[in-house]
Design an enzyme around this catalytic site. Sequence first.
Site, PDB file in Angstrom:
ATOM      1  N   GLU A  45      -0.548   4.897  -0.546  1.00 44.77           N
ATOM      2  CA  GLU A  45      -1.290   6.133  -0.827  1.00 44.77           C
ATOM      3  C   GLU A  45      -0.368   7.345  -0.707  1.00 44.77           C
ATOM      4  OE1 GLU A  45      -2.795   3.646   0.652  1.00 44.77           O
ATOM      5  OE2 GLU A  45      -4.988   3.840   0.593  1.00 44.77           O
ATOM      6  N   THR A 103      -4.139   5.894 -21.822  1.00 48.02           N
ATOM      7  CA  THR A 103      -3.996   4.585 -21.210  1.00 48.02           C
ATOM      8  C   THR A 103      -2.589   4.106 -21.576  1.00 48.02           C
ATOM      9  OG1 THR A 103      -5.009   3.623 -23.185  1.00 48.02           O
ATOM     10  CG2 THR A 103      -6.424   3.882 -21.251  1.00 48.02           C
ATOM     11  N   TYR A 149       0.848  -1.199   0.000  1.00 52.34           N
ATOM     12  CA  TYR A 149       0.000   0.000   0.000  1.00 52.34           C
ATOM     13  C   TYR A 149       0.875   1.237   0.000  1.00 52.34           C
ATOM     14  CZ  TYR A 149      -4.980  -0.920   0.335  1.00 52.34           C
ATOM     15  OH  TYR A 149      -6.283  -1.212   0.025  1.00 52.34           O
ATOM     16  N   LYS A 203      -2.445   0.368 -24.986  1.00 53.00           N
ATOM     17  CA  LYS A 203      -2.858   0.269 -26.390  1.00 53.00           C
ATOM     18  C   LYS A 203      -1.591   0.315 -27.255  1.00 53.00           C
ATOM     19  CE  LYS A 203      -7.526   2.031 -25.578  1.00 53.00           C
ATOM     20  NZ  LYS A 203      -7.629   2.770 -24.336  1.00 53.00           N
ATOM     21  N   ASP A 242      -6.829  13.437 -25.112  1.00 52.81           N
ATOM     22  CA  ASP A 242      -6.872  12.039 -24.670  1.00 52.81           C
ATOM     23  C   ASP A 242      -6.237  11.223 -25.797  1.00 52.81           C
ATOM     24  OD1 ASP A 242      -7.520   9.403 -24.240  1.00 52.81           O
ATOM     25  OD2 ASP A 242      -9.599   9.806 -23.626  1.00 52.81           O
ATOM     26  N   ARG A 262      -2.266  -2.688 -18.430  1.00 52.23           N
ATOM     27  CA  ARG A 262      -3.501  -1.915 -18.323  1.00 52.23           C
ATOM     28  C   ARG A 262      -3.336  -0.847 -17.250  1.00 52.23           C
ATOM     29  NH1 ARG A 262      -7.870  -3.223 -20.882  1.00 52.23           N
ATOM     30  NH2 ARG A 262      -6.891  -4.624 -22.350  1.00 52.23           N
TER      31      ARG A 262
HETATM   32  N1  DSN Z   1     -12.300   0.588 -24.613  1.00 52.35           N
HETATM   33  C1  DSN Z   1     -11.398   1.485 -25.295  1.00 52.35           C
HETATM   34  C2  DSN Z   1     -11.336   1.198 -26.758  1.00 52.35           C
HETATM   35  O1  DSN Z   1     -11.529   0.054 -27.122  1.00 52.35           O
HETATM   36  O2  DSN Z   1     -11.057   2.080 -27.550  1.00 52.35           O
HETATM   37  C3  DSN Z   1     -11.691   2.898 -25.018  1.00 52.35           C
HETATM   38  O3  DSN Z   1     -11.772   3.106 -23.648  1.00 52.35           O
END
Ligand code: DSN
Length: 442
Positions: free
Chosen positions: A54, A223, A52, A226, A197, A232
Amino acid sequence: MYDFIKKQDKELFRALEAEEKRQAEGIELIPSENIVSKAVREAMGSCLTNKYSEGYPHARYYGGNEIIDEVEDLARERAKKLFKVPHANVQPYSGSPANFAVYLATCEPGDTIMGQLLTAGGHLTHGWKANATSLFYKAVQYGVKPDGYLDLKEIARLAKKNKPKLIWVGATAYVREFPFKELAKIADSVGAYLAADIAHIAGLVIAGAHKSPVPYAHIVTTTTHKTLRGPRGGMIMVTRKGLAKDPELAAKVDRAIFPYLQGGPHNHTTAGIAVALHEASTPKFRAYGERVVKNAKALAAELMRRKIELVSNGTDNHMMLVKCGAGRGAILEIALDTIGLTTNKNTVPHEPSSPFYPSGIRIGTPSVTTRNMKEREMKLIGGWIAEVTKITKDEELPKEKSERKAYLASFKKRAHADKQLKKLRKQVLTLCKKFPIPDSFV
Ligand code: DSN
């Protein structure tokens, strides 16, 4: 792999083995998915998950965090260096909380915000009516023109009329380069924050295969799983422009993540992000990003050559949107899945059906590029998609809504029994065997 799970939990072991097989023996074409290196997986399975912490490095609410501080500092510094920003927060659990933190850092409840409409390719958290962001903020949504490009004139008009506090640029299904500079001009003209974003394109930005929003936006979110090819997770970055607008912005973003929105950071994920950012700093990653776009262009060209209609007639990035006829997205998704090509049904701009039964599928090349596939393989994949489209051309979603679920379930069974699809499945399998999932990217 999974030696300990195998000994103590046979049911879960079987599921993990089955998913390993599905990934190895199928071709992943969902543009938001990728394959991580063994090094990222090691970090995700490390002892850091036990802790932990925080707070932020060197200011924690728990003891024993000296090493966690080192790990988080590493991830933050790598993010700052790669994206060329003065501040990075690597604690967001994923993209949605990262985006919600941006609202908390820049707006008061009830303020007006603007974002790209979900059905025009935008993201839920940019103000879609079914998302919490539209409960707390007045969301004005913008769309795309019939040619698939953002409608800049309309965005400027809406901004002038509604005076939003925050404007989002970024999407989950947009195939053209984002006009960050033009959006910044609009945001600046009304005194709004511009948040980019870049979840989908973060890896392309690092590789130089897509323009960076950093000179134009005040805040950048992403994120990490990707095109960035990490675990993730999520990140929020504050730019120099952001700090010039509000010198407290970095502190506000940090406070928005903790203590406003989240609890303890997922330290094993932070370590995985550090690994991914290290991998992304190599010349090999630059080549990877460029290749992702080349592959997408090759796949798009092959699909169009075979008379498949694409939104905007092509792509500038890692993805394309196939128009497959009103409500036929799910049909094509199921049929492609049957032969081992994983895609996802998606709305198309000016969607003639509904988000539940949309009229497109979304296809992307991040994962196949990680498996080292090139133009030749894109041609093969494009050919298979065209053949499946032909085989399923007479399938139609029932007009009666109550009949749709049962129809798709029966179609799935028929698809699995179809001889032509079975033949294609074998060809896909042969290609997968030639391109095994690599262990390392450095
Ligand atoms: N779920 C994502 C996507 O597939 O683009 C977006 O959050």
